[in-house]
Design a protein around this motif. Structure first.
Motif, PDB file in Angstrom:
ATOM      1  N   ALA A  58      33.456 -10.707  -2.720  1.00 33.75           N
ATOM      2  CA  ALA A  58      33.490  -9.529  -2.027  1.00 33.75           C
ATOM      3  C   ALA A  58      32.600  -9.545  -1.158  1.00 33.75           C
ATOM      4  CB  ALA A  58      32.286  -8.386  -3.546  1.00 33.75           C
ATOM      5  N   PHE A  59      31.619 -10.427  -0.729  1.00 30.85           N
ATOM      6  CA  PHE A  59      30.475 -10.240   0.024  1.00 30.85           C
ATOM      7  C   PHE A  59      31.220 -11.702   1.685  1.00 30.85           C
ATOM      8  CE2 PHE A  59      27.171  -9.892  -2.922  1.00 30.85           C
ATOM      9  CZ  PHE A  59      27.825  -8.453  -2.917  1.00 30.85           C
ATOM     10  N   GLY A  60      32.276 -12.437   1.419  1.00 34.77           N
ATOM     11  CA  GLY A  60      33.033 -12.672   1.854  1.00 34.77           C
ATOM     12  C   GLY A  60      32.022 -13.994   2.082  1.00 34.77           C
ATOM     13  N   ILE A  61      31.833 -15.241   1.768  1.00 31.96           N
ATOM     14  CA  ILE A  61      30.318 -16.098   1.904  1.00 31.96           C
ATOM     15  C   ILE A  61      31.132 -16.746   0.787  1.00 31.96           C
ATOM     16  CG2 ILE A  61      28.503 -14.445   2.082  1.00 31.96           C
ATOM     17  CD1 ILE A  61      27.194 -15.238  -0.614  1.00 31.96           C
ATOM     18  N   SER A  62      30.802 -17.648   0.868  1.00 33.07           N
ATOM     19  CA  SER A  62      30.630 -19.166  -0.252  1.00 33.07           C
ATOM     20  C   SER A  62      30.459 -18.965  -1.489  1.00 33.07           C
ATOM     21  CB  SER A  62      30.238 -20.991   0.257  1.00 33.07           C
ATOM     22  OG  SER A  62      31.248 -20.793   1.945  1.00 33.07           O
ATOM     23  N   GLY A  63      30.817 -19.893  -2.552  1.00 30.36           N
ATOM     24  CA  GLY A  63      30.560 -19.657  -4.532  1.00 30.36           C
ATOM     25  C   GLY A  63      31.685 -20.295  -4.939  1.00 30.36           C
ATOM     26  N   LYS A  64      31.648 -20.177  -5.524  1.00 31.90           N
ATOM     27  CA  LYS A  64      32.526 -20.337  -7.033  1.00 31.90           C
ATOM     28  C   LYS A  64      34.171 -20.610  -6.700  1.00 31.90           C
ATOM     29  CE  LYS A  64      30.326 -19.279 -10.909  1.00 31.90           C
ATOM     30  NZ  LYS A  64      29.793 -19.174 -12.215  1.00 31.90           N
ATOM     31  N   GLY A  65      34.481 -19.124  -5.893  1.00 31.76           N
ATOM     32  CA  GLY A  65      35.516 -18.531  -5.923  1.00 31.76           C
ATOM     33  C   GLY A  65      36.001 -18.325  -6.747  1.00 31.76           C
ATOM     34  N   ASP A  66      35.658 -17.412  -8.085  1.00 30.35           N
ATOM     35  CA  ASP A  66      35.725 -16.683  -8.668  1.00 30.35           C
ATOM     36  C   ASP A  66      35.834 -15.236  -9.149  1.00 30.35           C
ATOM     37  OD1 ASP A  66      33.133 -17.344  -9.179  1.00 30.35           O
ATOM     38  OD2 ASP A  66      32.770 -16.931 -11.166  1.00 30.35           O
ATOM     39  N   ILE A  67      36.511 -14.358  -8.860  1.00 32.17           N
ATOM     40  CA  ILE A  67      36.570 -12.769  -8.286  1.00 32.17           C
ATOM     41  C   ILE A  67      35.572 -11.911  -9.211  1.00 32.17           C
ATOM     42  CG2 ILE A  67      38.297 -10.601  -8.170  1.00 32.17           C
ATOM     43  CD1 ILE A  67      39.994 -13.389  -6.946  1.00 32.17           C
ATOM     44  N   GLU A  68      34.918 -11.605  -9.349  1.00 31.53           N
ATOM     45  CA  GLU A  68      33.900 -10.706  -9.831  1.00 31.53           C
ATOM     46  C   GLU A  68      34.199  -9.089 -10.049  1.00 31.53           C
ATOM     47  OE1 GLU A  68      29.580 -11.613 -10.036  1.00 31.53           O
ATOM     48  OE2 GLU A  68      29.629 -13.821  -9.983  1.00 31.53           O
ATOM     49  N   ILE A  69      34.573  -8.328 -10.164  1.00 28.19           N
ATOM     50  CA  ILE A  69      34.995  -6.940 -10.979  1.00 28.19           C
ATOM     51  C   ILE A  69      33.951  -6.605 -11.614  1.00 28.19           C
ATOM     52  CG2 ILE A  69      36.571  -5.371 -10.858  1.00 28.19           C
ATOM     53  CD1 ILE A  69      36.317  -6.966  -8.712  1.00 28.19           C
ATOM     54  N   GLY A  70      32.841  -5.873 -10.975  1.00 25.91           N
ATOM     55  CA  GLY A  70      31.744  -4.490 -11.747  1.00 25.91           C
ATOM     56  C   GLY A  70      32.944  -3.237 -12.548  1.00 25.91           C
ATOM     57  N   ILE A  71      32.752  -3.519 -13.623  1.00 24.68           N
ATOM     58  CA  ILE A  71      33.128  -1.559 -14.289  1.00 24.68           C
ATOM     59  C   ILE A  71      31.180  -0.998 -14.943  1.00 24.68           C
ATOM     60  CG2 ILE A  71      33.955  -0.676 -15.685  1.00 24.68           C
ATOM     61  CD1 ILE A  71      36.363  -3.230 -15.723  1.00 24.68           C
ATOM     62  N   TYR A  72      31.182   0.024 -14.534  1.00 28.79           N
ATOM     63  CA  TYR A  72      29.809   0.800 -14.902  1.00 28.79           C
ATOM     64  C   TYR A  72      29.787   1.819 -15.757  1.00 28.79           C
ATOM     65  CZ  TYR A  72      29.383  -2.737 -10.853  1.00 28.79           C
ATOM     66  OH  TYR A  72      28.752  -4.063 -10.135  1.00 28.79           O
ATOM     67  N   SER A  73      29.549   2.129 -17.209  1.00 31.06           N
ATOM     68  CA  SER A  73      29.955   2.257 -17.984  1.00 31.06           C
ATOM     69  C   SER A  73      28.715   3.484 -18.025  1.00 31.06           C
ATOM     70  CB  SER A  73      30.629   1.666 -19.009  1.00 31.06           C
ATOM     71  OG  SER A  73      30.875   2.776 -20.187  1.00 31.06           O
ATOM     72  N   THR A  74      28.920   4.420 -18.731  1.00 30.35           N
ATOM     73  CA  THR A  74      27.751   4.884 -19.672  1.00 30.35           C
ATOM     74  C   THR A  74      27.697   4.454 -21.242  1.00 30.35           C
ATOM     75  OG1 THR A  74      29.661   6.938 -20.873  1.00 30.35           O
ATOM     76  CG2 THR A  74      28.474   7.482 -18.120  1.00 30.35           C
ATOM     77  N   GLU A  75      26.534   5.578 -21.468  1.00 27.89           N
ATOM     78  CA  GLU A  75      26.246   4.381 -22.972  1.00 27.89           C
ATOM     79  C   GLU A  75      27.482   5.203 -23.887  1.00 27.89           C
ATOM     80  OE1 GLU A  75      24.675   2.676 -25.714  1.00 27.89           O
ATOM     81  OE2 GLU A  75      23.614   3.028 -23.793  1.00 27.89           O
ATOM     82  N   GLU A  76      27.746   5.941 -24.317  1.00 29.43           N
ATOM     83  CA  GLU A  76      28.722   6.772 -24.164  1.00 29.43           C
ATOM     84  C   GLU A  76      30.182   6.848 -24.414  1.00 29.43           C
ATOM     85  OE1 GLU A  76      25.288   9.507 -23.431  1.00 29.43           O
ATOM     86  OE2 GLU A  76      27.070   8.861 -22.052  1.00 29.43           O
ATOM     87  N   ASN A  77      30.575   5.736 -23.460  1.00 27.12           N
ATOM     88  CA  ASN A  77      31.779   4.977 -22.900  1.00 27.12           C
ATOM     89  C   ASN A  77      32.094   3.630 -23.129  1.00 27.12           C
ATOM     90  OD1 ASN A  77      33.184   7.904 -21.865  1.00 27.12           O
ATOM     91  ND2 ASN A  77      32.450   7.458 -20.065  1.00 27.12           N
ATOM     92  N   TRP A  78      30.489   3.064 -23.423  1.00 29.52           N
ATOM     93  CA  TRP A  78      30.715   1.922 -23.595  1.00 29.52           C
ATOM     94  C   TRP A  78      31.249   0.868 -24.659  1.00 29.52           C
ATOM     95  CZ3 TRP A  78      28.923  -1.904 -20.858  1.00 29.52           C
ATOM     96  CH2 TRP A  78      28.018  -3.437 -21.978  1.00 29.52           C
ATOM     97  N   LYS A  79      31.667   1.767 -25.788  1.00 26.65           N
ATOM     98  CA  LYS A  79      32.533   0.977 -26.896  1.00 26.65           C
ATOM     99  C   LYS A  79      33.880   0.914 -27.173  1.00 26.65           C
ATOM    100  CE  LYS A  79      29.048   0.919 -30.637  1.00 26.65           C
ATOM    101  NZ  LYS A  79      28.238   1.155 -31.988  1.00 26.65           N
ATOM    102  N   ALA A  80      33.968   2.059 -26.270  1.00 28.98           N
ATOM    103  CA  ALA A  80      35.698   2.999 -25.998  1.00 28.98           C
ATOM    104  C   ALA A  80      36.316   1.951 -25.142  1.00 28.98           C
ATOM    105  CB  ALA A  80      35.476   4.416 -25.311  1.00 28.98           C
TER     106      ALA A  80
END
Length: 172
Positions: A58-80
């Motif tokens: 995402a930042f355009g820097i060197s790294g392991k090369g894996d693509i990380e996608i963050g999903i940020y959930s509410t407590e209520e939605n977590w299990k679903a």
């Protein structure tokens, strides 16, 4: 900003001492991330979540090369949300109280779909947003990753220390 609780020293023992292969940034990773984010928006339509491309690709820097996608959930939605993602991606790669990870691959790129909730999610979003506008910190972060790539364990320890230091200076 309030930092996360420290990791127990034993947490890092699960990582090997083998080297981490650091790859230069590949612009194609951003295109793949965009496609993945679009898919996740479709899958999670109707759930209260935030979805962000995060990490080195995402930042355009060197790294392991894996693509990380963050999903940020509410407590209520977590299990679903986990249930929806399991139906599409299969079993979890890892699950903890406020963290879950799915691993998949697209066009030869490893993709980590990282689900977070609570304080961990708040810190991760703030850190991602903070880094996005601070190229000098990204360069320093990239240097830490390269310097400690001789051991996956040391790489994880030093990244954790560096990221915690940054979280401390992020305004509330």
């Amino acid at each position: 900003m309030k930092n996360l609780p420290p990791m127990p020293g034993s947490y890092f023992e699960k990582f090997s001492t083998k080297p981490v292969f650091i790859k230069p940034f590949d612009p194609k990773s951003r295109q793949i991330a965009e496609v993945c984010i679009e898919l996740l928006h479709d899958l999670l339509k109707g759930y209260e979540v935030k979805i962000l491309h995060r990490g080195s690709t995402a930042f355009g820097i060197s790294g392991k090369g894996d693509i990380e996608i963050g999903i940020y959930s509410t407590e209520e939605n977590w299990k679903a949300v986990i249930g929806v993602l399991k139906k599409y991606f299969g079993e979890l790669g890892n699950i903890e109280d406020d963290y879950a990870r799915f691993n998949t691959e697209e066009d030869g790129y490893e993709i980590e779909i990282i689900l977070q909730k609570g304080e961990a999610a708040k810190v991760d979003v703030a850190l991602t947003n903070y880094f996005a506008v601070r190229p000098e910190l990204l360069k320093e972060y990239e240097g830490v990753k390269k310097k400690y790539s001789y051991s996956k364990r040391e790489y994880q320890i030093q990244k954790d220390k560096f990221l915690r230091k940054i979280v401390e200076i992020i305004p509330e």
